[in-house]
Design a protein around this motif. Structure first.
Motif, PDB file in Angstrom:
ATOM      1  N   LEU A 168       0.840  -1.207   0.000  1.00 47.65           N
ATOM      2  CA  LEU A 168       0.000   0.000   0.000  1.00 47.65           C
ATOM      3  C   LEU A 168       0.874   1.255   0.000  1.00 47.65           C
ATOM      4  CD1 LEU A 168      -2.843   1.224   0.168  1.00 47.65           C
ATOM      5  CD2 LEU A 168      -2.667   1.072   2.671  1.00 47.65           C
ATOM      6  N   GLY A 169       1.961   1.222   0.762  1.00 49.15           N
ATOM      7  CA  GLY A 169       2.873   2.366   0.816  1.00 49.15           C
ATOM      8  C   GLY A 169       3.501   2.674  -0.527  1.00 49.15           C
ATOM      9  N   PHE A 170       3.916   1.636  -1.250  1.00 52.63           N
ATOM     10  CA  PHE A 170       4.514   1.841  -2.575  1.00 52.63           C
ATOM     11  C   PHE A 170       3.510   2.453  -3.557  1.00 52.63           C
ATOM     12  CE2 PHE A 170       8.250  -1.425  -2.579  1.00 52.63           C
ATOM     13  CZ  PHE A 170       8.956  -0.564  -1.761  1.00 52.63           C
ATOM     14  N   ILE A 171       2.259   2.013  -3.468  1.00 53.95           N
ATOM     15  CA  ILE A 171       1.228   2.537  -4.369  1.00 53.95           C
ATOM     16  C   ILE A 171       0.960   4.020  -4.086  1.00 53.95           C
ATOM     17  CG2 ILE A 171      -1.224   2.389  -4.951  1.00 53.95           C
ATOM     18  CD1 ILE A 171      -0.991  -0.669  -4.508  1.00 53.95           C
ATOM     19  N   LEU A 172       0.878   4.363  -2.814  1.00 56.49           N
ATOM     20  CA  LEU A 172       0.555   5.747  -2.432  1.00 56.49           C
ATOM     21  C   LEU A 172       1.725   6.704  -2.637  1.00 56.49           C
ATOM     22  CD1 LEU A 172      -1.466   5.098   0.865  1.00 56.49           C
ATOM     23  CD2 LEU A 172      -2.377   5.646  -1.409  1.00 56.49           C
ATOM     24  N   LEU A 173       2.974   6.197  -2.544  1.00 55.14           N
ATOM     25  CA  LEU A 173       4.152   7.076  -2.566  1.00 55.14           C
ATOM     26  C   LEU A 173       5.033   6.859  -3.796  1.00 55.14           C
ATOM     27  CD1 LEU A 173       5.184   6.668   1.201  1.00 55.14           C
ATOM     28  CD2 LEU A 173       3.911   8.576   0.182  1.00 55.14           C
ATOM     29  N   ASN A 174       4.502   6.229  -4.839  1.00 59.00           N
ATOM     30  CA  ASN A 174       5.353   5.868  -5.974  1.00 59.00           C
ATOM     31  C   ASN A 174       5.969   7.078  -6.686  1.00 59.00           C
ATOM     32  OD1 ASN A 174       2.739   6.506  -7.164  1.00 59.00           O
ATOM     33  ND2 ASN A 174       3.541   5.651  -9.057  1.00 59.00           N
ATOM     34  N   ASP A 175       5.285   8.222  -6.663  1.00 56.55           N
ATOM     35  CA  ASP A 175       5.842   9.432  -7.288  1.00 56.55           C
ATOM     36  C   ASP A 175       6.731  10.224  -6.338  1.00 56.55           C
ATOM     37  OD1 ASP A 175       4.625   9.270  -9.880  1.00 56.55           O
ATOM     38  OD2 ASP A 175       2.704   9.787  -8.947  1.00 56.55           O
ATOM     39  N   PHE A 176       6.569   9.993  -5.048  1.00 58.97           N
ATOM     40  CA  PHE A 176       7.246  10.800  -4.037  1.00 58.97           C
ATOM     41  C   PHE A 176       8.645  10.284  -3.697  1.00 58.97           C
ATOM     42  CE2 PHE A 176       8.026  11.679   0.523  1.00 58.97           C
ATOM     43  CZ  PHE A 176       8.010  13.065   0.497  1.00 58.97           C
ATOM     44  N   LEU A 177       8.866   8.973  -3.769  1.00 62.10           N
ATOM     45  CA  LEU A 177      10.113   8.366  -3.290  1.00 62.10           C
ATOM     46  C   LEU A 177      11.307   8.489  -4.252  1.00 62.10           C
ATOM     47  CD1 LEU A 177       8.599   5.144  -1.674  1.00 62.10           C
ATOM     48  CD2 LEU A 177       9.517   7.136  -0.469  1.00 62.10           C
ATOM     49  N   PRO A 178      11.156   8.258  -5.564  1.00 56.82           N
ATOM     50  CA  PRO A 178      12.326   8.265  -6.463  1.00 56.82           C
ATOM     51  C   PRO A 178      13.185   9.521  -6.429  1.00 56.82           C
ATOM     52  CG  PRO A 178      10.457   7.268  -7.581  1.00 56.82           C
ATOM     53  CD  PRO A 178       9.938   7.838  -6.291  1.00 56.82           C
ATOM     54  N   PRO A 179      12.628  10.743  -6.306  1.00 56.91           N
ATOM     55  CA  PRO A 179      13.488  11.940  -6.329  1.00 56.91           C
ATOM     56  C   PRO A 179      14.550  11.986  -5.234  1.00 56.91           C
ATOM     57  CG  PRO A 179      11.199  12.562  -6.702  1.00 56.91           C
ATOM     58  CD  PRO A 179      11.197  11.113  -6.325  1.00 56.91           C
ATOM     59  N   PHE A 180      14.358  11.228  -4.133  1.00 50.97           N
ATOM     60  CA  PHE A 180      15.346  11.228  -3.058  1.00 50.97           C
ATOM     61  C   PHE A 180      16.693  10.659  -3.501  1.00 50.97           C
ATOM     62  CE2 PHE A 180      11.506  11.602  -0.459  1.00 50.97           C
ATOM     63  CZ  PHE A 180      11.905  12.559   0.459  1.00 50.97           C
ATOM     64  N   PHE A 181      16.700   9.893  -4.585  1.00 48.67           N
ATOM     65  CA  PHE A 181      17.925   9.241  -5.049  1.00 48.67           C
ATOM     66  C   PHE A 181      18.673  10.063  -6.096  1.00 48.67           C
ATOM     67  CE2 PHE A 181      15.482   5.903  -3.158  1.00 48.67           C
ATOM     68  CZ  PHE A 181      16.391   4.972  -2.690  1.00 48.67           C
ATOM     69  N   LEU A 182      18.163  11.230  -6.425  1.00 44.99           N
ATOM     70  CA  LEU A 182      18.759  12.029  -7.491  1.00 44.99           C
ATOM     71  C   LEU A 182      18.925  13.477  -7.052  1.00 44.99           C
ATOM     72  CD1 LEU A 182      16.464  10.640 -10.311  1.00 44.99           C
ATOM     73  CD2 LEU A 182      18.897  10.110 -10.088  1.00 44.99           C
TER      74      LEU A 182
END
Length: 470
Positions: free
Chosen positions: A332-346
């Motif tokens: 559920l967390g991945f579905i809700l935050l899929n757009d929010f998490l990737p930018p932390f790695f760049l």
């Protein structure tokens, strides 16, 4: 049997699992710190760490998988109160892990030229080669550490590995920062600095683990008087017979995920970087399942030593239920935050990288949706595998994992990634297919095996009563 029979086991399961989970998260954090710090240098640098780690992770999976043979034998010996069995298993296991670490380092180091025939971008290869050299060397202390860890886990002393990993991270973060960016007297080594930092932290980790265990009064007897004369072929053979199939089980899964790195690399560096981001996040959640897998291995091994197969099933199923609940939350967390998490790695503020970063974030967000779906399958398969290792059943599960990952999973990844518009998402759909097949057939194996053991035990008890009555 009602639900309360299983849920009442949750508390003890979590007591055993949480130090393992925190330790594994800390271990994963070492790699993630590399990616976070290197990601700020650019997408090519992040892809280089991804490519280098793909080689190391394959070798590491063999080392970690092999070392898991130590835990169920130690857990069984601990339940039987057989101190000699525990000591012998620890000494032989640590010896074999040290030898294996040296062999894996040599293999990975000599395999570096393979990068040139894998169709990877030239700029990525140039950055990855020196990084791989250092991280390959870190396999030696890493696999040695596993020997200590699996011994302590088998005695239900799961907190020691957590302490060692916390120490390693405390050391790793500042050393990595200094070596990557060049701080104070340290040179600016970039990607190579991340590899060297990993070596330093892992050497300190194994030394700290030895120091903690050796000074424990209960464990003192296991650290005294070791000689190579104690190494016996029969014990080596027993550990190898358990460890080799276990290492193959882990290798088949890790190699499937590594193939995803290579397939995404062939698609392009943005797909490869996106794959690395999604894989890093999925790996974090997988550590919770891995912690519960170790718990299953310990508790099932204990029940096997006590010959209590009915309670063994209750204990194992309680862990299966627990992992289902935990992984559903992560999905559920991945579905809700899929757009929010990737930018932390760049480094999203880097204007020169804007186009690449935008594409990487978009692809990674799609991959996290697929990762959300396979959370449950991934959690179930690794926990059931832990229970089967606790039963010291490793050969049939080895065949099951091979079929699931390489007859089912990889062909789907290859076809969808290379010949359809799904591209990187298609690669991950193949991962989902392989994990789901593994979860299903491993559970059927566990169910069949435990029913057989309970039937044989009840039959033997009935025959014994019948003889006594006669």
């Amino acid at each position: 049997m009602n639900l309360s029979h299983y849920t009442k086991e949750f508390r003890y399961n979590l007591q055993l699992a949480y130090p393992v989970i925190l330790g594994m998260l800390g271990h994963t954090l070492i790699g993630i710190v590399d990616k976070l710090m290197v990601g700020n240098l650019g997408s090519a640098e992040l892809a280089a760490v991804s490519l280098g780690n793909s080689f190391v992770f394959v070798a590491m999976s063999i080392g970690i998988g092999f070392s898991t043979a130590i835990t169920p034998i130690v857990a069984e010996g601990d339940a039987e109160k057989d101190q000699l069995k525990v000591r012998s298993t620890f000494h032989h296991g640590l010896f074999l892990c040290t030898v294996l670490g040296l062999v894996l380092f040599a293999i990975v180091f000599l395999a570096k030229p393979l990068m040139y025939v894998m169709g990877q971008p030239a700029e990525v290869i140039a950055l990855a080669l020196p990084y791989l050299g250092w991280t390959a060397f870190s396999l030696i202390p890493m696999v040695m550490y596993q020997g200590y860890k699996q011994f302590a886990d088998g005695l239900s002393m799961t907190k020691y590995s957590m302490y060692a990993i916390v120490m390693a991270n405390v050391v790793h973060v500042p050393i990595n920062y200094a070596l990557i960016y060049g701080v104070w007297i340290f040179p600016e080594l970039g990607v190579t600095g991340a590899g060297l930092g990993t070596v330093i932290s892992r050497v300190m980790m194994v030394l700290f683990m030895h120091w903690m265990l050796a000074r424990n009064e209960r464990l003192g007897v296991y650290f005294k008087g070791f000689t190579f004369d104690e190494i016996k072929k029969v014990t080596v053979r027993k550990i190898v017979n358990l460890g080799l199939p276990s290492s193959m089980q882990m290798l088949f899964e890790v190699a499937l995920f590594t193939s995803a790195v290579w397939l995404c690399g062939n698609i392009g560096k943005t797909s490869q970087a996106a794959n690395e981001i999604a894989l890093s996040l999925a790996t974090i959640t997988f550590m919770f399942a891995m912690g519960l897998s170790v718990t299953a291995m310990i508790r099932v091994g204990n029940q096997r030593g006590l010959n209590d197969y009915k309670n063994l099933v209750v204990v194992a199923r309680s862990i299966f239920l627990l992992v289902l609940l935990v992984e559903a939350v992560f999905a559920l967390g991945f579905i809700l935050l899929n757009d929010f998490l990737p930018p932390f790695f760049l480094d999203v503020d880097n204007v020169s990288q804007l186009a690449d970063n935008t594409e990487v974030i978009a692809i990674a967000a799609q991959l996290l949706i697929v990762a959300a779906i396979f959370q449950v399958s991934d959690g179930v398969q690794v926990v059931v595998l832990g229970a089967l290792r606790g039963l010291q059943d490793v050969k049939i599960p080895m065949y099951i994992t091979f079929v699931a990952y390489w007859i089912v999973g990889f062909p789907v990844s290859f076809y969808l990634g290379k010949y359809t518009e799904w591209r990187a998402v298609g690669v991950w759909i193949g991962l989902l297919a392989g994990l789901t097949a593994a979860a299903l057939f491993l559970y059927l194996r566990f169910n069949h095996l435990t029913k057989k053991l309970i039937y044989e035990q009840e039959k033997a008890e009935f025959e014994a009563l019948d003889r006594h009555g006669g």
